[in-house]
Design an enzyme around this catalytic site. Structure first.
Site, PDB file in Angstrom:
ATOM      1  N   GLY A 650       0.839  -1.193   0.000  1.00 52.64           N
ATOM      2  CA  GLY A 650       0.000   0.000   0.000  1.00 52.64           C
ATOM      3  C   GLY A 650       0.866   1.232   0.000  1.00 52.64           C
ATOM      4  N   ARG A 651       0.227   2.353  -0.232  1.00 53.99           N
ATOM      5  CA  ARG A 651       0.958   3.613  -0.214  1.00 53.99           C
ATOM      6  C   ARG A 651       0.060   4.693   0.356  1.00 53.99           C
ATOM      7  NH1 ARG A 651       3.609   5.347  -4.876  1.00 53.99           N
ATOM      8  NH2 ARG A 651       4.146   3.171  -5.300  1.00 53.99           N
ATOM      9  N   GLN A 653       0.264   9.132   1.875  1.00 51.34           N
ATOM     10  CA  GLN A 653       0.726  10.470   1.530  1.00 51.34           C
ATOM     11  C   GLN A 653       2.223  10.621   1.710  1.00 51.34           C
ATOM     12  OE1 GLN A 653      -1.281  13.481   3.765  1.00 51.34           O
ATOM     13  NE2 GLN A 653      -0.230  15.201   2.761  1.00 51.34           N
ATOM     14  N   TYR A 654       2.796   9.855   2.649  1.00 53.54           N
ATOM     15  CA  TYR A 654       4.190  10.082   2.990  1.00 53.54           C
ATOM     16  C   TYR A 654       5.089   8.873   2.741  1.00 53.54           C
ATOM     17  CZ  TYR A 654       2.375  14.224   5.296  1.00 53.54           C
ATOM     18  OH  TYR A 654       1.746  15.415   5.548  1.00 53.54           O
ATOM     19  N   LYS A 672       8.047   0.269   5.670  1.00 57.43           N
ATOM     20  CA  LYS A 672       7.548   1.559   5.206  1.00 57.43           C
ATOM     21  C   LYS A 672       8.725   2.370   4.676  1.00 57.43           C
ATOM     22  CE  LYS A 672       5.090   5.711   6.826  1.00 57.43           C
ATOM     23  NZ  LYS A 672       4.470   6.362   7.993  1.00 57.43           N
ATOM     24  N   ASP A 768      -4.299  10.689  14.391  1.00 55.96           N
ATOM     25  CA  ASP A 768      -4.774  10.243  13.065  1.00 55.96           C
ATOM     26  C   ASP A 768      -5.421   8.867  13.159  1.00 55.96           C
ATOM     27  OD1 ASP A 768      -5.274  10.541  10.380  1.00 55.96           O
ATOM     28  OD2 ASP A 768      -3.325   9.757   9.740  1.00 55.96           O
TER      29      ASP A 768
END
Length: 910
Positions: A650-651, A653-654, A672, A768
């Site tokens: 997955g990907r 924003q950062y 990551k 978040d």
């Protein structure tokens, strides 16, 4: 082998340079902290990075690696040195009378000098292929320095020596270790990072050798040692009688000794080898070294778990090479030694930086508390003192009539006792004869005044004691907490130069009732008129031609009695209450001026405190967090290398998340990968790493296992940071879409609440919480992940972060606390109760996030669906309350969720 060994030295030099750079930057930041006086009056640098720690780091990072070759004889040592250099540099048949140091040089030269620092050069010659035997003897032994050993300095343009590597061997002799070895090691070779190599042939260790090795282990327990058997003599010598006894004793232990050490398996397991006697000697030698504690019985286990914080897997500092044919094993040994040194240095740096960051966080908490609490404490002191002042003034007014009656009663009760005191009174300002005679009327006036003062003093003392009892209750109510509050404010107010302390003024206010006095010079108009009338009366009784009265006891009693009869209780009560009010007002005014001065001083003090907190939060802490990330990454890179990235998971924003089967002995993992484009993103990533790494292991938190900075990414222009963490099956978004039972969703809510509660207990705020940041394992139990916005509550700068739908309204104002996570949990719980991932209709109809935020501030929340349970809906509403203080703590939410789940279990839900 030669090229691989040179590569190990090069890698060590490169890592040392990186760690030295981190050390210099850390020292620079700590020096800035001292200069900016963030911690007033404290040398913060000396507290966390003292001289002892710096010396230990410099002992690793600033020292040149040195291979110190010892052994039975020069022949064995020269064979090892020639094998390392892959050149026939030293003749194998000579004896050497001086130390030899081989280092890097642009040209091949040989120099004889005093000491390893090149003191007093004797000669410099060019060097051929092999060193001539003439250099191995001291030319003039009588001229040899007594302070420094004679050293034969050989410089070679050799790749193995390029990275400041030195090879050193002592002079030849009968001793295994030279007698001056430890002195030279401590003085001459103190700037070297030694790896000891012991070279010997087939011989077993003699008793003298054993004693020398035992002393070496005691005096240099941390030095890495590798033993190399050079197989210098063939055929092997016959075993002596004592050696035969040794061999017989260890025959039964053969499997135990060689089974655990992989270097001996090939030789010792081959019992058909024609060199059985050699094998026995090898085993006997290995047994001797093991008995001395140099060699382990079993090889160190590989693949130690990544959760270890230190370098246990690299802690083996001794090894054995049975022959020069297996010299490649030295590469592994030296790599282990360098890894141990580097990991030790990286861990020290990491601990220092982490200690600094932890201190910053605690200081930020203290500063935030100081900024918030101090104005409230000053306000509390002002309000309570004003309340005390009003009550005392009111008491004085209400007590006047009681005081009048008290005076009348006191005058009646004290008359007899007072007359006795007057009878025994001795004048202080008048000299009387034995017959109590005086010569002048002035002496009569003084004596009369003394009697009046005595009466008034006794009366004042009696009345004051009664008044003190009336105001004593105020002292119990106000003195304790208010006085401690003021003293704390004054004590913590550095360099406070106020002319008067508020705590002193408060004490004077409360002690006003203790200091009431009635005397003949009282300012009361009543007393003046009364004393004037009394004085005139006395003077009228003394005619000019009469002599002064006899000032005896009868006269004193007469004067006192007349005064008592002439006293006006109402006027005296008024005088006492007026005096009490004046003292209280004076003390109150002094308190007001002192508290204003204190408030002014604290105003500038709090401004400085806020500036220091901002400097810590925005400047010092992020820079140190980046250094912490780099130092830990160096350690993880040395221990485990780069993780092997698999397919993309997955990907965001950062960064991008990749699959990784195993890294550092654990797996499966998720990696990551983040490429910070600027310093701000570097700092944010570093704070995420630090905050997440310091969270203790918890069953509902995805743990970061390590980090690696890949400097090769993007050809070294923009390095990539790889954060390695546990890999789970899927996120909550996918789980709800694929279908979860109601009880599974309730259990997930409990898991998330428990994980959030643990995060808050560590002083952190996630900021978040959403479906994508909750991962599920194979049993659909939840773990919180993605701590990209996680930060200690005291370090929050008010930045607007998060996912719009889950953001609490106060986030937009920049003033918020951990309750924003409770709000986000309420939104998350709505999705869990709804059983789908569709955005709530009340939010979906907004065209942009600005409209959404405006509506959220006005109180718009997700709609209630028909399937919602009353208890679940009430809990949601509590969690997303507009006012942060109305939201419940997670310690309340968690048991409520458990009660809801138990109720549904009783109803038969699955």
């Amino acid at each position: 082998m030669n090229a691989s060994l040179a590569q190990e030295f090069r890698k060590f030099s490169r890592n040392c340079h990186h760690l030295k750079q981190i050390l210099r930057e850390t020292q620079h930041i700590l020096s800035e902290i001292n200069e900016t006086n963030v911690y007033c009056g404290e040398n913060f640098q000396d507290q966390v990075l003292n001289a002892r720690i710096v010396k230990k780091l410099e002992g690793i990072l600033d020292c040149d690696p040195a291979l110190i070759v010892l052994g039975h004889n020069f022949q064995a040592r020269s064979v090892v040195i020639n094998s390392l250099l892959n050149e026939t540099l030293l003749p194998s048949s000579s004896e050497c009378q001086q130390w030899i140091q081989i280092s890097y040089g642009l040209a091949n030269t040989i120099t004889t000098c005093d000491g390893f620092a090149g003191i007093t050069d004797k000669s410099v010659d060019s060097l051929g292929v092999t060193v001539s035997e003439k250099y191995f003897k001291i030319p003039n032994a009588s001229e040899a320095s007594s302070e420094h050993p004679t050293v034969l300095e050989i410089q070679l343009s050799h790749p193995l020596l390029r990275d400041r590597v030195k090879i050193i061997t002592p002079p030849d002799g009968t001793s295994f270790i030279p007698s001056n070895f430890y002195n030279i090691l401590q003085c001459e070779l103190s700037k070297l990072l030694p790896i000891l190599i012991f070279a010997f042939g087939e011989e077993l260790l003699t008793e003298e050798n054993i004693e020398e090795l035992r002393e070496l282990k005691e005096r240099c327990p941390d030095f890495p040692v590798i033993f190399i058997r050079t197989l210098g003599c063939w055929p092997p010598k016959e075993l002596e009688k004592n050696d035969k006894v040794l061999m017989e004793n260890i025959q039964k232990d053969v499997p135990k000794y060689f089974s655990g050490h992989e270097l001996f398996r090939d030789t010792l397991c081959d019992r058909s080898s024609p060199r059985k006697s050699t094998d026995r000697q090898l085993l006997a030698l290995f047994h001797q070294l093991t008995s001395l504690g140099y060699l382990p019985l079993h090889s160190p286990k590989k693949g130690s778990p990544v959760t270890q914080t230190h370098c246990e897997e690299h802690s083996c500092r001794t090894d054995f090479i049975e022959s020069l044919s297996k010299l490649d094993y030295m590469i592994t040994f030296i790599r282990r030694c360098f890894q141990s040194y580097l990991i030790e240095a990286a861990n020290i740096l990491s601990d220092v930086i982490s200690q600094c960051l932890q201190q910053f966080i605690l200081s930020a908490y203290d500063m935030a508390r100081e900024i918030q609490i101090t104005p409230l404490r000053i306000q509390y002191a002002q309000e309570k003192e004003a309340e005390l002042f009003r009550n005392l003034i009111m008491t004085a007014s209400q007590k006047q009539q009681e005081i009048r009656k008290l005076i009348e009663t006191t005058v009646t009760d004290m008359r007899n006792d007072l007359m006795e005191k007057v009878h025994n009174y001795s004048y202080s300002g008048v000299t009387v004869s034995d017959t109590a005679k005086v010569r002048t009327r002035e002496e009569v006036r003084v004596a009369t005044s003394e009697i009046h003062n005595l009466v008034l003093s006794e009366l004042s003392s009696a009345v004051t004691s009664q008044l003190v009892m009336s105001v004593h209750c105020f002292q119990e109510i106000y003195f304790g907490t208010l006085q401690r509050c003021l003293e704390s404010l004054e004590r913590n107010c550095q360099n406070y130069d106020g002319n008067f302390l508020a705590s002193v003024a408060l004490k004077q206010t409360l002690s006003a009732a203790y200091n009431l006095k009635l005397n003949a010079t009282s300012s009361s108009s009543f007393l003046h008129s009364f004393l004037d009338r009394l004085r005139k009366l006395l003077h009228s009784l003394q005619l000019p031609w009469t002599s002064p009265p006899c000032l005896d006891a009868s006269w004193r009693k007469h004067v006192a009695s007349e005064m008592l009869d002439s006293l006006n209780a109402s006027q005296l009560a008024k005088t006492i209450t007026t005096q009490f009010r004046e003292k209280v007002k004076a003390s109150h005014e002094a308190f007001r001026l002192a508290i204003v001065s204190l408030e002014d001083h604290y105003s500038s003090y709090l401004e400085r405190t806020e500036e220091q907190r901002v400097a810590i939060r925005k400047y010092h802490a992020p820079k140190l967090a980046r250094l912490a990330l780099e130092s830990m990454s160096v350690c993880d890179m040395i221990r485990y290398g780069l993780p092997k990235l698999g397919k993309e998971l997955g990907r965001g924003q950062y960064g991008v998340v990749f699959m990784c089967e195993s890294w550092g002995g654990v797996g499966p993992c998720a990696v990551k990968s983040v490429v910070p484009p600027d310093d701000k993103h570097w700092n944010d990533l570093a704070m995420e790493f630090f905050c997440t790494r310091r969270i203790p292991e918890h069953r509902h938190i995805v743990q970061i296992r390590g980090s690696v900075v890949d400097i090769t990414y993007g050809e070294g222009v923009m390095p990539s940071v790889l954060l390695v963490m546990d890999r789970l099956s899927r996120d909550l978004y996918s789980g709800i879409r694929s279908g979860l039972t109601w009880l599974e969703r309730l259990q997930i809510a409990i898991d998330v609440a428990e994980g959030l509660r643990f995060i808050h207990s560590q002083g952190l705020v996630h900021r978040d919480i959403k479906l994508k940041n909750v991962l599920l394992d194979s049993s659909n139990r939840a773990k919180i992940t993605d701590f990209g916005f996680c930060i200690p509550e005291a370090m929050m700068s008010g930045s607007i972060v998060g996912t719009p739908i889950h953001m609490a309204p106060e986030l937009l104002s920049g003033h918020y606390n951990s309750s924003v996570d409770v709000y986000a949990f309420g939104i998350l719980f709505w999705y869990l109760c709804a059983g789908h991932v569709k955005i709530p209709y009340t939010f979906e109809r907004f065209q942009n996030k600005e409209q959404l935020w405006t509506s959220v501030r006005r109180g718009i929340r997700p709609e209630r669906l028909p399937s919602f349970d009353d208890k679940c809906w009430e809990l949601m509403e509590l969690c997303w309350a507009t006012e942060p203080f109305k939201r419940p703590l997670l310690g309340y939410v968690l048991p409520q969720l458990e009660v809801i789940r138990e109720d549904y279990i009783k109803l038969g839900f699955k």
